[in-house]
Write a protein that holds these residues in place. Sequence first.
Motif, PDB file in Angstrom:
ATOM      1  N   ARG A   1       0.824  -1.189   0.000  1.00  0.00           N
ATOM      2  CA  ARG A   1       0.000   0.000   0.000  1.00  0.00           C
ATOM      3  C   ARG A   1       0.866   1.249   0.000  1.00  0.00           C
ATOM      4  O   ARG A   1       1.866   1.328   0.723  1.00  0.00           O
ATOM      5  CB  ARG A   1      -0.903  -0.004   1.229  1.00  0.00           C
ATOM      6  N   GLU A   2       0.465   2.225  -0.786  1.00  0.00           N
ATOM      7  CA  GLU A   2       1.246   3.455  -0.956  1.00  0.00           C
ATOM      8  C   GLU A   2       0.377   4.657  -0.611  1.00  0.00           C
ATOM      9  O   GLU A   2      -0.766   4.768  -1.050  1.00  0.00           O
ATOM     10  CB  GLU A   2       1.719   3.583  -2.409  1.00  0.00           C
ATOM     11  N   PHE A   3       0.929   5.558   0.163  1.00  0.00           N
ATOM     12  CA  PHE A   3       0.245   6.809   0.471  1.00  0.00           C
ATOM     13  C   PHE A   3       0.231   7.703  -0.765  1.00  0.00           C
ATOM     14  O   PHE A   3       1.262   7.880  -1.425  1.00  0.00           O
ATOM     15  CB  PHE A   3       0.967   7.526   1.614  1.00  0.00           C
ATOM     16  N   VAL A   4      -0.937   8.262  -1.062  1.00  0.00           N
ATOM     17  CA  VAL A   4      -1.074   9.124  -2.228  1.00  0.00           C
ATOM     18  C   VAL A   4      -1.191  10.590  -1.819  1.00  0.00           C
ATOM     19  O   VAL A   4      -0.440  11.450  -2.275  1.00  0.00           O
ATOM     20  CB  VAL A   4      -2.295   8.712  -3.073  1.00  0.00           C
ATOM     21  N   ALA A   5      -2.157  10.876  -0.954  1.00  0.00           N
ATOM     22  CA  ALA A   5      -2.391  12.260  -0.535  1.00  0.00           C
ATOM     23  C   ALA A   5      -3.240  12.266   0.734  1.00  0.00           C
ATOM     24  O   ALA A   5      -3.966  11.312   1.000  1.00  0.00           O
ATOM     25  CB  ALA A   5      -3.099  13.047  -1.631  1.00  0.00           C
ATOM     26  N   GLY A   6      -3.123  13.340   1.493  1.00  0.00           N
ATOM     27  CA  GLY A   6      -3.924  13.480   2.698  1.00  0.00           C
ATOM     28  C   GLY A   6      -4.294  14.931   2.929  1.00  0.00           C
ATOM     29  O   GLY A   6      -3.577  15.844   2.503  1.00  0.00           O
ATOM     30  N   ILE A   7      -5.412  15.144   3.618  1.00  0.00           N
ATOM     31  CA  ILE A   7      -5.865  16.488   3.936  1.00  0.00           C
ATOM     32  C   ILE A   7      -6.288  16.506   5.397  1.00  0.00           C
ATOM     33  O   ILE A   7      -6.962  15.600   5.878  1.00  0.00           O
ATOM     34  CB  ILE A   7      -7.004  16.943   2.994  1.00  0.00           C
ATOM     35  N   ALA A   8      -5.863  17.548   6.094  1.00  0.00           N
ATOM     36  CA  ALA A   8      -6.129  17.660   7.520  1.00  0.00           C
ATOM     37  C   ALA A   8      -7.618  17.860   7.807  1.00  0.00           C
ATOM     38  O   ALA A   8      -8.383  18.269   6.936  1.00  0.00           O
ATOM     39  CB  ALA A   8      -5.320  18.815   8.102  1.00  0.00           C
ATOM     40  N   TRP A   9      -8.003  17.582   9.035  1.00  0.00           N
ATOM     41  CA  TRP A   9      -9.402  17.689   9.411  1.00  0.00           C
ATOM     42  C   TRP A   9      -9.925  19.099   9.193  1.00  0.00           C
ATOM     43  O   TRP A   9     -11.089  19.278   8.847  1.00  0.00           O
ATOM     44  CB  TRP A   9      -9.613  17.251  10.860  1.00  0.00           C
ATOM     45  N   GLY A  10      -9.124  20.104   9.384  1.00  0.00           N
ATOM     46  CA  GLY A  10      -9.554  21.477   9.154  1.00  0.00           C
ATOM     47  C   GLY A  10      -9.387  21.920   7.715  1.00  0.00           C
ATOM     48  O   GLY A  10      -9.784  23.030   7.353  1.00  0.00           O
TER      49      GLY A  10
ATOM     50  N   THR B   1      -2.210  19.908   3.502  1.00  0.00           N
ATOM     51  CA  THR B   1      -2.263  18.722   2.661  1.00  0.00           C
ATOM     52  C   THR B   1      -0.868  18.117   2.565  1.00  0.00           C
ATOM     53  O   THR B   1       0.140  18.801   2.815  1.00  0.00           O
ATOM     54  CB  THR B   1      -2.770  19.048   1.251  1.00  0.00           C
ATOM     55  N   GLU B   2      -0.838  16.863   2.194  1.00  0.00           N
ATOM     56  CA  GLU B   2       0.442  16.171   2.003  1.00  0.00           C
ATOM     57  C   GLU B   2       0.280  15.228   0.821  1.00  0.00           C
ATOM     58  O   GLU B   2      -0.795  14.655   0.622  1.00  0.00           O
ATOM     59  CB  GLU B   2       0.812  15.384   3.264  1.00  0.00           C
ATOM     60  N   TYR B   3       1.369  15.083   0.052  1.00  0.00           N
ATOM     61  CA  TYR B   3       1.319  14.247  -1.141  1.00  0.00           C
ATOM     62  C   TYR B   3       2.490  13.270  -1.166  1.00  0.00           C
ATOM     63  O   TYR B   3       3.592  13.563  -0.688  1.00  0.00           O
ATOM     64  CB  TYR B   3       1.375  15.114  -2.397  1.00  0.00           C
ATOM     65  N   GLY B   4       2.230  12.124  -1.764  1.00  0.00           N
ATOM     66  CA  GLY B   4       3.320  11.210  -2.014  1.00  0.00           C
ATOM     67  C   GLY B   4       4.200  11.756  -3.125  1.00  0.00           C
ATOM     68  O   GLY B   4       3.735  12.483  -4.013  1.00  0.00           O
ATOM     69  N   ASP B   5       5.472  11.401  -3.093  1.00  0.00           N
ATOM     70  CA  ASP B   5       6.422  11.953  -4.047  1.00  0.00           C
ATOM     71  C   ASP B   5       6.041  11.641  -5.489  1.00  0.00           C
ATOM     72  O   ASP B   5       6.266  12.463  -6.385  1.00  0.00           O
ATOM     73  CB  ASP B   5       7.822  11.406  -3.752  1.00  0.00           C
ATOM     74  N   SER B   6       5.468  10.490  -5.718  1.00  0.00           N
ATOM     75  CA  SER B   6       5.193  10.079  -7.090  1.00  0.00           C
ATOM     76  C   SER B   6       4.002  10.820  -7.712  1.00  0.00           C
ATOM     77  O   SER B   6       3.810  10.739  -8.932  1.00  0.00           O
ATOM     78  CB  SER B   6       4.934   8.568  -7.138  1.00  0.00           C
ATOM     79  N   VAL B   7       3.238  11.544  -6.906  1.00  0.00           N
ATOM     80  CA  VAL B   7       2.060  12.222  -7.455  1.00  0.00           C
ATOM     81  C   VAL B   7       2.114  13.736  -7.302  1.00  0.00           C
ATOM     82  O   VAL B   7       1.219  14.442  -7.783  1.00  0.00           O
ATOM     83  CB  VAL B   7       0.758  11.689  -6.806  1.00  0.00           C
ATOM     84  N   LYS B   8       3.139  14.243  -6.658  1.00  0.00           N
ATOM     85  CA  LYS B   8       3.244  15.688  -6.463  1.00  0.00           C
ATOM     86  C   LYS B   8       3.223  16.416  -7.794  1.00  0.00           C
ATOM     87  O   LYS B   8       3.899  16.028  -8.741  1.00  0.00           O
ATOM     88  CB  LYS B   8       4.546  16.018  -5.721  1.00  0.00           C
ATOM     89  N   GLY B   9       2.420  17.480  -7.820  1.00  0.00           N
ATOM     90  CA  GLY B   9       2.316  18.279  -9.026  1.00  0.00           C
ATOM     91  C   GLY B   9       1.305  17.752 -10.033  1.00  0.00           C
ATOM     92  O   GLY B   9       0.978  18.444 -11.002  1.00  0.00           O
ATOM     93  N   ARG B  10       0.809  16.535  -9.803  1.00  0.00           N
ATOM     94  CA  ARG B  10      -0.177  15.953 -10.730  1.00  0.00           C
ATOM     95  C   ARG B  10      -1.542  15.743 -10.060  1.00  0.00           C
ATOM     96  O   ARG B  10      -2.581  15.850 -10.709  1.00  0.00           O
ATOM     97  CB  ARG B  10       0.322  14.610 -11.264  1.00  0.00           C
ATOM     98  N   PHE B  11      -1.530  15.422  -8.777  1.00  0.00           N
ATOM     99  CA  PHE B  11      -2.767  15.140  -8.039  1.00  0.00           C
ATOM    100  C   PHE B  11      -3.044  16.279  -7.063  1.00  0.00           C
ATOM    101  O   PHE B  11      -2.123  16.880  -6.508  1.00  0.00           O
ATOM    102  CB  PHE B  11      -2.634  13.835  -7.247  1.00  0.00           C
ATOM    103  N   THR B  12      -4.336  16.519  -6.830  1.00  0.00           N
ATOM    104  CA  THR B  12      -4.760  17.528  -5.861  1.00  0.00           C
ATOM    105  C   THR B  12      -5.881  16.972  -5.000  1.00  0.00           C
ATOM    106  O   THR B  12      -6.875  16.465  -5.524  1.00  0.00           O
ATOM    107  CB  THR B  12      -5.247  18.800  -6.568  1.00  0.00           C
ATOM    108  N   ILE B  13      -5.708  17.078  -3.692  1.00  0.00           N
ATOM    109  CA  ILE B  13      -6.741  16.633  -2.761  1.00  0.00           C
ATOM    110  C   ILE B  13      -7.489  17.854  -2.238  1.00  0.00           C
ATOM    111  O   ILE B  13      -6.896  18.912  -2.003  1.00  0.00           O
ATOM    112  CB  ILE B  13      -6.127  15.812  -1.610  1.00  0.00           C
ATOM    113  N   SER B  14      -8.784  17.702  -2.070  1.00  0.00           N
ATOM    114  CA  SER B  14      -9.607  18.786  -1.537  1.00  0.00           C
ATOM    115  C   SER B  14     -10.783  18.188  -0.776  1.00  0.00           C
ATOM    116  O   SER B  14     -11.050  16.988  -0.875  1.00  0.00           O
ATOM    117  CB  SER B  14     -10.107  19.699  -2.660  1.00  0.00           C
ATOM    118  N   ARG B  15     -11.471  19.040  -0.015  1.00  0.00           N
ATOM    119  CA  ARG B  15     -12.625  18.537   0.727  1.00  0.00           C
ATOM    120  C   ARG B  15     -13.749  19.551   0.714  1.00  0.00           C
ATOM    121  O   ARG B  15     -13.508  20.769   0.609  1.00  0.00           O
ATOM    122  CB  ARG B  15     -12.229  18.170   2.164  1.00  0.00           C
TER     123      ARG B  15
END
Length: 123
Positions: free
Chosen positions: A45-54, A58-72
Motif C-alpha cells: 500500500r502506498e500513500f497518495v495524498a492526505g488532507i487535515a481535518w480542518g 495537505t500532504e502528497y506522495g512523491d510520485s504524485v506531487k504536481g499531478r494530483f490535488t486533494i480537496s474537501r
Amino acid sequence: QVQLIASGGGLVQAGGSLRLSCAASGRAFSTYAVGWFRQAPGKGREFVAGIAWGGGSTEYGDSVKGRFTISRDNAKNSVYLQMNSLKPEDTAVYYCAAERIGTGSRFGRYEYWGQGTQVSVSS
C-alpha cells in the motif's frame, strides 16, 4: 463512527484525468482527516495524498506531487482527489481512509477505510 465510500475510478489513457470522490456518512466528518492510498497488484500500500481535518494542510506522495490535488467539501461530507497527467504506473485500487483530528499525514493512524475504487491507466 464514519463510513466511507470511494468512487470515480475507471479506465483512462495515459495523460488523461480522473476525479475520485470519498463520500462519508456519520457525524462530525469535518473533524476527520482523510487520506488516499493505493495498492497495485503485487505491491504494498502506498500513500497518495492526505488532507487535515480542518482542511488547512495537505500532504502528497512523491510520485504524485504536481499531478494530483486533494480537496474537501465538508458541507457535502466529501473529499476529492483530482488526478491529472495520469501514467500507467498510477494503475491501482485507490482507497480513502479517515483519522479523527488528524493532519492527513502519511503516518496517520487511519481508523476507517472505504472499499476502494479501481483506476486503470493504459499506455
